[in-house]
Design a protein around this motif. Structure first.
Motif, short mmCIF file in Angstrom:
data_model
loop_
_atom_site.label_atom_id
_atom_site.label_comp_id
_atom_site.label_asym_id
_atom_site.label_seq_id
_atom_site.Cartn_x
_atom_site.Cartn_y
_atom_site.Cartn_z
N LYS A 85 0.80 -1.22 0.00
CA LYS A 85 0.00 0.00 0.00
C LYS A 85 0.84 1.27 0.00
O LYS A 85 0.32 2.37 0.22
N ASN A 86 2.11 1.14 -0.27
CA ASN A 86 2.98 2.31 -0.27
C ASN A 86 2.59 3.30 -1.36
O ASN A 86 2.29 2.92 -2.49
N TRP A 87 2.60 4.58 -1.03
CA TRP A 87 2.33 5.64 -2.01
C TRP A 87 3.49 6.63 -2.12
O TRP A 87 3.54 7.42 -3.05
N GLY A 88 4.42 6.59 -1.16
CA GLY A 88 5.54 7.52 -1.16
C GLY A 88 6.79 6.92 -1.76
O GLY A 88 6.99 5.70 -1.73
N THR A 89 7.65 7.77 -2.31
CA THR A 89 8.86 7.29 -2.97
C THR A 89 10.15 7.70 -2.26
O THR A 89 11.15 7.00 -2.36
N LYS A 90 10.12 8.83 -1.53
CA LYS A 90 11.33 9.33 -0.87
C LYS A 90 10.94 10.42 0.13
O LYS A 90 9.77 10.78 0.25
N ASP A 91 11.94 10.94 0.83
CA ASP A 91 11.76 12.06 1.76
C ASP A 91 10.65 11.78 2.77
O ASP A 91 9.68 12.54 2.89
N PHE A 92 10.82 10.72 3.53
CA PHE A 92 9.86 10.38 4.57
C PHE A 92 10.20 11.19 5.82
O PHE A 92 11.24 10.98 6.44
N TRP A 93 9.31 12.12 6.15
CA TRP A 93 9.62 13.13 7.16
C TRP A 93 8.56 13.22 8.25
O TRP A 93 7.39 12.85 8.07
N ALA A 94 9.00 13.74 9.40
CA ALA A 94 8.14 14.24 10.47
C ALA A 94 7.04 13.29 10.92
O ALA A 94 5.85 13.63 10.87
N PRO A 95 7.38 12.09 11.40
CA PRO A 95 6.35 11.16 11.87
C PRO A 95 5.81 11.55 13.25
O PRO A 95 6.56 12.01 14.12
N GLU A 96 4.52 11.37 13.44
CA GLU A 96 3.89 11.52 14.75
C GLU A 96 2.97 10.33 14.95
O GLU A 96 2.22 9.97 14.05
N VAL A 97 3.01 9.72 16.14
CA VAL A 97 2.24 8.50 16.42
C VAL A 97 1.27 8.76 17.57
O VAL A 97 1.65 9.30 18.60
N TYR A 98 0.02 8.34 17.36
CA TYR A 98 -1.04 8.56 18.35
C TYR A 98 -1.72 7.25 18.70
O TYR A 98 -2.03 6.45 17.81
#
Length: 366
Positions: A85-98
């Motif tokens: 289900k991946n939609w991103g290719t690069k520059d994975f930034w700023a994760p926040e987990v709730y």
């Protein structure tokens, strides 16, 4: 004899309690964790803290765990783009987990693979879900949360008392030139032909995080007039000749005494002038008024210190109710590497925010 033993046991227990309350919970700045855009989740289920941020792995995110905010253990990769289900290719930034309804939701930014116009900055926000804070997180839908028609980053979510959820994000500077007295000044000085800006927006989220409800609302932007109280500190990347952009990004919302506080960062994340300010409002979607005390967190190298590039903060509410400001910064010793800092956040009787930092070395947080 039994009464004596009970008495001694009671005294020993009382001493343990006094010692425990007398001890100060400490951390040590900067943490030896090379991440930007840090975010810490306190998980009641495991009674532990989990730290996430930008970096640590290619096309994904790692996590660190701690029970005392000082000693951290790497938990490995918790999200990877190598999934169906991946939609991103690069520059994975700023994760926040709730933690929400028995699950854990990771909001993050990445470069969207659907890019027919070959945009250099094609960023959107995604949501992934897991059963544990350490993942593995799987994308919910195989596509970004929504598409506003321009690149966006830096997701933050606020869970309101009435059950509604709100998403905050930053529109990228990319292809977003804005006319202002600052841009005219820069052009007259021969620095730049135009100044691009990033703005912070807010929008209500659907209950199942499948998309947004309604239209995004502009909440914060850089000042237009040069005599605006915020203009000097929010324009330092431009006035120093560093880059032709002014940022309003890395927003974080929380509520205290009926007032909504939106913290945000300005200036170039890779430069020394990255700094944090805040604005207040009476509703999760504003309007917000910037504080006259901004910035409340900035470099101290111009005052004999060793820390610069302080920004993209989040707020951790510890299990004993202490508010801490979590952010990244650099030191003269560590160079360009972004590291995690934790400093106390205080709210004065008049509602003013104060970050007790940046600091280097042991930090008492209780």
């Amino acid at each position: 004899m039994m009464k004596k033993n009970l008495l001694l046991t009671g005294i020993a227990l009382a001493l343990q309690i006094l010692i425990a309350f007398g001890q100060h919970l400490e951390t040590n700045n900067p943490l030896d964790i090379p991440l930007g855009d840090p975010y810490i989740l306190y998980d009641k289920v495991s009674d532990a803290y989990y730290l996430y941020g930008t970096g640590g792995t290619e096309n994904g995110f790692v996590a660190y765990a701690s029970t005392d905010l000082k000693t951290w253990e790497k938990q490995g990769v918790v999200y990877s783009s190598a999934q169906s289900k991946n939609w991103g290719t690069k520059d994975f930034w700023a994760p926040e987990v709730y933690a929400y309804n028995g699950k854990y939701y990771l909001f993050y930014s990445a470069h969207w693979k659907e890019n027919p116009n070959h945009e250099l900055e094609n960023y959107r926000i995604g949501v992934a879900v897991a059963d544990k804070p350490t993942g593995p997180f799987e994308d919910l839908t195989g596509k970004p949360l929504f598409d506003p028609g321009y690149p966006i980053i830096d997701a933050n979510v606020y869970f309101a008392e009435d059950g509604k959820c709100y998403l905050y994000y930053s529109r990228c500077c990319y292809k977003h030139p804005v006319q202002s007295e600052i841009s005219k000044w820069a052009k007259d000085k021969g620095l730049y032909q135009e100044i691009e800006e990033s703005w912070v927006y807010g929008v209500e989220l659907k209950a199942d995080f499948s998309g947004v409800a309604g239209q995004p609302k502009l909440l914060l932007r850089p000042p237009v007039a040069m005599n605006d109280q915020q203009a000097e500190w929010e324009s330092r990347s431009v006035t120093s000749g560093e880059v032709n952009r002014r940022w309003t990004e890395g927003s974080y919302l929380f509520k205290h005494d009926g007032r909504y506080y939106m913290m945000y960062s300005a200036n170039h994340f890779a430069g020394e002038n990255y700094a944090v300010g805040y604005a207040t409002g009476k509703h999760p979607l504003g309007p917000f008024v910037k504080s006259s005390f901004n910035p409340i967190l900035e470099k101290n190298t111009n005052k004999g210190g060793v820390v610069s590039g302080t920004g993209h903060n989040s707020i951790l509410l510890t299990k004993d109710g202490k508010r801490l400001c979590v952010y990244h910064g650099r030191t003269t010793e560590t160079g360009d590497q972004r590291l995690v800092f934790i400093d106390p956040l205080e709210i004065n009787k008049d509602g003013r925010l104060q970050v007790k930092g940046p600091t280097v070395g042991p930090v008492k947080i209780r």
